[in-house]
Design a protein around this motif. Structure first.
Motif, PDB file in Angstrom:
ATOM      1  N   VAL A   1       0.820  -1.223   0.000  1.00  0.00           N
ATOM      2  CA  VAL A   1       0.000   0.000   0.000  1.00  0.00           C
ATOM      3  C   VAL A   1       0.849   1.265   0.000  1.00  0.00           C
ATOM      4  O   VAL A   1       0.358   2.328  -0.370  1.00  0.00           O
ATOM      5  N   ALA A   2       2.108   1.171   0.417  1.00  0.00           N
ATOM      6  CA  ALA A   2       2.938   2.376   0.472  1.00  0.00           C
ATOM      7  C   ALA A   2       4.398   1.993   0.284  1.00  0.00           C
ATOM      8  O   ALA A   2       4.893   1.125   0.992  1.00  0.00           O
ATOM      9  N   PRO A   3       5.093   2.647  -0.656  1.00  0.00           N
ATOM     10  CA  PRO A   3       6.496   2.288  -0.902  1.00  0.00           C
ATOM     11  C   PRO A   3       7.354   2.488   0.351  1.00  0.00           C
ATOM     12  O   PRO A   3       8.190   1.648   0.675  1.00  0.00           O
ATOM     13  N   ILE A   4       7.147   3.615   1.033  1.00  0.00           N
ATOM     14  CA  ILE A   4       7.864   3.851   2.290  1.00  0.00           C
ATOM     15  C   ILE A   4       6.817   4.114   3.370  1.00  0.00           C
ATOM     16  O   ILE A   4       6.354   5.236   3.540  1.00  0.00           O
ATOM     17  N   PRO A   5       6.404   3.064   4.088  1.00  0.00           N
ATOM     18  CA  PRO A   5       5.326   3.225   5.068  1.00  0.00           C
ATOM     19  C   PRO A   5       5.715   4.221   6.167  1.00  0.00           C
ATOM     20  O   PRO A   5       6.862   4.238   6.607  1.00  0.00           O
ATOM     21  N   ALA A   6       4.766   5.040   6.583  1.00  0.00           N
ATOM     22  CA  ALA A   6       5.000   5.975   7.682  1.00  0.00           C
ATOM     23  C   ALA A   6       5.351   5.174   8.938  1.00  0.00           C
ATOM     24  O   ALA A   6       4.631   4.247   9.306  1.00  0.00           O
TER      25      ALA A   6
ATOM     26  N   ARG B   1       5.228   5.596  12.206  1.00  0.00           N
ATOM     27  CA  ARG B   1       4.241   5.492  13.288  1.00  0.00           C
ATOM     28  C   ARG B   1       3.167   4.469  12.935  1.00  0.00           C
ATOM     29  O   ARG B   1       2.771   3.642  13.764  1.00  0.00           O
ATOM     30  N   GLU B   2       2.702   4.524  11.695  1.00  0.00           N
ATOM     31  CA  GLU B   2       1.635   3.623  11.268  1.00  0.00           C
ATOM     32  C   GLU B   2       2.146   2.189  11.141  1.00  0.00           C
ATOM     33  O   GLU B   2       1.439   1.234  11.453  1.00  0.00           O
TER      34      GLU B   2
ATOM     35  N   LEU C   1       0.691  -1.115  12.922  1.00  0.00           N
ATOM     36  CA  LEU C   1       0.357  -2.299  12.131  1.00  0.00           C
ATOM     37  C   LEU C   1       1.032  -3.534  12.715  1.00  0.00           C
ATOM     38  O   LEU C   1       0.372  -4.537  13.028  1.00  0.00           O
TER      39      LEU C   1
ATOM     40  N   LYS D   1      -5.909   0.998  -1.360  1.00  0.00           N
ATOM     41  CA  LYS D   1      -5.415   2.145  -2.119  1.00  0.00           C
ATOM     42  C   LYS D   1      -6.577   2.909  -2.770  1.00  0.00           C
ATOM     43  O   LYS D   1      -6.554   4.134  -2.848  1.00  0.00           O
TER      44      LYS D   1
ATOM     45  N   LEU E   1      -2.727   0.392   7.715  1.00  0.00           N
ATOM     46  CA  LEU E   1      -2.470   0.286   6.277  1.00  0.00           C
ATOM     47  C   LEU E   1      -3.106   1.459   5.524  1.00  0.00           C
ATOM     48  O   LEU E   1      -2.504   2.041   4.622  1.00  0.00           O
TER      49      LEU E   1
ATOM     50  N   ALA F   1      -3.808   4.455   6.686  1.00  0.00           N
ATOM     51  CA  ALA F   1      -3.072   5.687   6.975  1.00  0.00           C
ATOM     52  C   ALA F   1      -1.784   5.743   6.152  1.00  0.00           C
ATOM     53  O   ALA F   1      -1.422   6.784   5.591  1.00  0.00           O
ATOM     54  N   MET F   2      -1.091   4.602   6.061  1.00  0.00           N
ATOM     55  CA  MET F   2       0.130   4.537   5.247  1.00  0.00           C
ATOM     56  C   MET F   2      -0.153   4.872   3.796  1.00  0.00           C
ATOM     57  O   MET F   2       0.616   5.587   3.149  1.00  0.00           O
ATOM     58  N   ALA F   3      -1.233   4.286   3.265  1.00  0.00           N
ATOM     59  CA  ALA F   3      -1.566   4.495   1.857  1.00  0.00           C
ATOM     60  C   ALA F   3      -1.843   5.971   1.592  1.00  0.00           C
ATOM     61  O   ALA F   3      -1.390   6.528   0.585  1.00  0.00           O
TER      62      ALA F   3
ATOM     63  N   HIS G   1      -0.756   8.497   3.408  1.00  0.00           N
ATOM     64  CA  HIS G   1       0.532   9.133   3.625  1.00  0.00           C
ATOM     65  C   HIS G   1       1.357   9.119   2.348  1.00  0.00           C
ATOM     66  O   HIS G   1       1.968  10.119   1.959  1.00  0.00           O
ATOM     67  N   SER G   2       1.380   7.968   1.682  1.00  0.00           N
ATOM     68  CA  SER G   2       2.229   7.842   0.500  1.00  0.00           C
ATOM     69  C   SER G   2       1.647   8.602  -0.688  1.00  0.00           C
ATOM     70  O   SER G   2       2.287   8.726  -1.728  1.00  0.00           O
TER      71      SER G   2
ATOM     72  N   ALA H   1      -1.768  11.662   7.428  1.00  0.00           N
ATOM     73  CA  ALA H   1      -2.848  10.838   7.974  1.00  0.00           C
ATOM     74  C   ALA H   1      -2.380  10.221   9.274  1.00  0.00           C
ATOM     75  O   ALA H   1      -1.222   9.811   9.380  1.00  0.00           O
ATOM     76  N   ARG H   2      -3.244  10.175  10.268  1.00  0.00           N
ATOM     77  CA  ARG H   2      -2.878   9.567  11.532  1.00  0.00           C
ATOM     78  C   ARG H   2      -3.968   8.598  11.968  1.00  0.00           C
ATOM     79  O   ARG H   2      -5.149   8.937  11.925  1.00  0.00           O
TER      80      ARG H   2
END
Lengths: 435, 435
Positions: free
Chosen positions: A57-62, A64-65, A69, B20, B80, B82-84, B86-87, B92-93
């Motif tokens: 879902v994200a190339p570089i996951p945040a 904190r999130e 997870l 996504k 997941l 929030a990460m999506a 974010h990217s 997003a938190r």
């Protein structure tokens, strides 16, 4: 009655059947009259699966999130384990890292423990409950955010709980019987150690032994926690990791006191560790002037690569020039090569050589301090086996050599025999990773 | 700029691709200038899989542990999501139910919301972040224990957040376009409603319509939250659920004002709901004296079964005796039969009949209050279709009849046509459950 902390890893709780088996093990300890606190990892490959999902879902996951997870993996296993114990008629209560008072820094993905305040765990113990704690996770109090401790975090959770609660022992369960003189999958005649000193264990773990994580052993040494590395599959005692001034717990029985006398006569080398996860980079023809090494390693340091051995030799063929070799994790090599190549003119070296077919062999033993000739035995054994040595590095209680990777196992068997470590029987090896 | 709460169910976040897509939907709303708070369910079948695991380790899982287990499902999806987001370059938190201030009773598995204190959500909104909240879960403050809200809990989470934050609208996303005059999978000519009153929605949901959960609609009605039930797959407006005194939000545009005038002429019946999840029990030959019904239903009540319709008729063949029939969920029938059979002598009835092949058809419409002849249309339509009526029950804005289960769909189509509800075009039906 003792207070016992037990840690079970992902492979010990991989499915419902395994969870029930672990639950029985815990209940047996409780039934023997002990208070029990358990740290548990996520089931099987859960953490890797969650990492996969995050990457999708994200190339570089945040960060904190990502921690939120990943922390859910241990919540699943701890709740299931508590249920399983409950259904055996014993009171069990599970706690997240946050509920267990595992206070950490805010470094998501690699948080350090700054305090452990197990108020709720003590309450639960006082009420007679078995306590289950999610390993690998904590909470940063500034923003009340969930953190994770990084690889091997559940071992650290267990040791930190043992320290904070003043536990009598911290049992780390895995699919091997304890700490061996070498990896039994490579050297079938490897012998299980009854005890190992914490400093030996640290050297063994740092050099390829995979049963315990360095960080947990270091935490145990600093806080005086007795670790007992043992198997999920047998009731046999495993290996005790003894901190400074710590008595061998097997001394209490006459038989084990005898075993210890025999132990006094044991070889100066405690174990042989091997590691094939490293690559070697050699910077050829570096100007032999002050500041050259600093220039190289300040660049390397920026990549975050974890450098292991460093060897520098004067280059005989070209006076005023030197070669600097170092080893580092294979996956860090590309990045390091990139930054060094970009700065070739600034540093002024001739060329750079990358080699990821190396193997590292280390012999470790606290007895090395007082015995001479330990390294000679190593070099002779390798020579007899026809194995060439490429790098040598030593610490107070360890000698490491870099060899060709495909000669590593053969070399380890020869060295194990040379130091008189071979057992008369072959070790039982379970299918598994040792974790 | 509005504050919009959006709820996405498990099928909307079943895999990385879906997550996504949902993230893009959320970002679109943010990009339009709105503050967004999202309540999210666990991915796909996660909750059911966790329940399976629990059943495997413990026949009757401890409720506290079960809630801890189940709550991890939403933690995974929220992190997941929030990460999506974010990217995609938006802040997003994500927050657990506990972090979001979802305070509940201690009733594990079916906790009721007692307070919502979204302090951290407001902070995050003020800082410009999109807020993601784990649906379905809360925390009981007495012991700081995680709780879950029971089936459909994520809808309730969304509505409760909308109420606490004073949101302009609470959008409940699913795989259908909104609320229809009937289930489009049964009646292809079902028509999407632009608006429905909260009380109509409650009757429809209680009688088989599956798009919204009763509890969330009830919460919204009580706290004046405007619900917008719409599809994840299109940008079209769905159906607004209007509480008392609430203006139709489409009134703002001229076109929708026109639509509303037409709406005033719409049939008195808003929708037709069908339900095949019920069974019927008839207690035959009950003494027609005061206390008989009380005796029966106090026994039934002890089983926890949720009784729906109750019908009593004097038995002409046997003066002084009466038959009492009631409907209840199929899975509750066995237990109820058991307790009633055990007390046959005490109650003094002749026999008991169980029938799980029934179907219930309900027509709902606020206009019934002021229109006569509504029930006549129903009875005539069923008569023409050759469908026999077994039980009848009415409320102020609803008429329900019990029929043979295998005649239910055919009956619903006839009734839908008789009330002039048929659309000129067939509704688009997505593969899915409507949830």
């Amino acid at each position: 009655m003792a207070l016992i902390v037990q840690k079970f890893g992902g492979s010990s709780v991989a499915d419902a059947e395994s969870i029930k088996r672990v639950a029985k093990r815990i209940v047996d300890t409780r039934r023997a009259g002990h208070d029990v606190v358990v740290a548990v990892s996520a089931m099987g490959d859960t953490t890797d699966e969650l990492l996969d999902l995050a990457a999708q879902v994200a190339p570089i996951p945040a960060p904190r999130e990502l921690d939120l997870l990943l922390s859910s993996g241990e919540r699943i296993s701890m709740a299931l384990l508590a249920m399983a114990i409950h259904s055996m008629g014993y009171e069990a209560r599970s706690f997240t890292g946050s509920q267990a008072g595992m206070i950490t820094t805010a470094d998501h993905g690699a948080a350090r423990i700054v305090d452990v305040t197990p108020v709720r765990l003590r309450e639960a113990l006082d009420e007679g409950a078995i306590v289950i704690v999610a390993g690998f996770q904590g909470v940063n109090p500034d923003k009340n955010d969930i953190t994770t401790l990084g690889r091997g975090g559940s071992d650290t959770t267990a040791v930190a709980l043992a320290a904070a609660l003043g536990a009598d022992v911290c049992e780390i369960y895995s699919d091997v019987d304890g700490i061996f003189t070498a990896d039994p999958r490579v050297i079938p005649r490897a012998r299980k150690l009854d005890t190992v000193t914490a400093e030996e264990m640290l050297e063994l773990a740092a050099n390829g032994a995979k049963v315990l994580y360095i960080r947990a052993v270091e935490y145990a040494r600093r806080h005086g926690v007795l670790i007992h590395a043992r198997s999920t599959f047998t009731a046999n005692e495993g290996t005790y990791v003894l901190g400074e001034g710590m008595a061998d717990p097997r001394q209490s029985s006459k038989e084990s006191a005898m075993a210890d006398v025999i132990g006094m006569e044991e070889p100066v080398v405690t174990g042989v560790a091997i590691d094939q996860s490293q690559a070697k980079i050699t910077v050829v023809g570096v100007p032999d002037v002050p500041g050259s090494a600093a220039a190289i390693f300040s660049l390397v340091n920026k990549t975050g690569a974890n450098i292991d051995m460093i060897v520098q030799n004067v280059q005989s063929a070209q006076p005023g020039r030197t070669d600097i070799s170092f080893t580092l994790p294979k996956q860090s090599a590309v990045e390091v090569l990139k930054v060094l190549t970009a700065e070739q003119e600034t540093i002024g070296y001739d060329s750079i050589v990358h080699d990821d077919q190396i193997g590292k062999l280390s012999v470790v033993g606290a007895g090395m301090r007082t015995h001479s000739g330990v390294s000679l035995t190593l070099f002779e054994a390798l020579s007899t086996a026809g194995v060439n040595i490429e790098m040598i590095s030593t610490s107070e209680i360890r000698i490491s050599v870099v060899l060709r990777g495909d000669e590593l196992n053969q070399a380890a068997r020869a060295v194990h025999t040379a130091y008189g470590l071979d057992s008369e029987i072959e070790a039982t090896v379970y299918a598994g990773t040792g974790r």
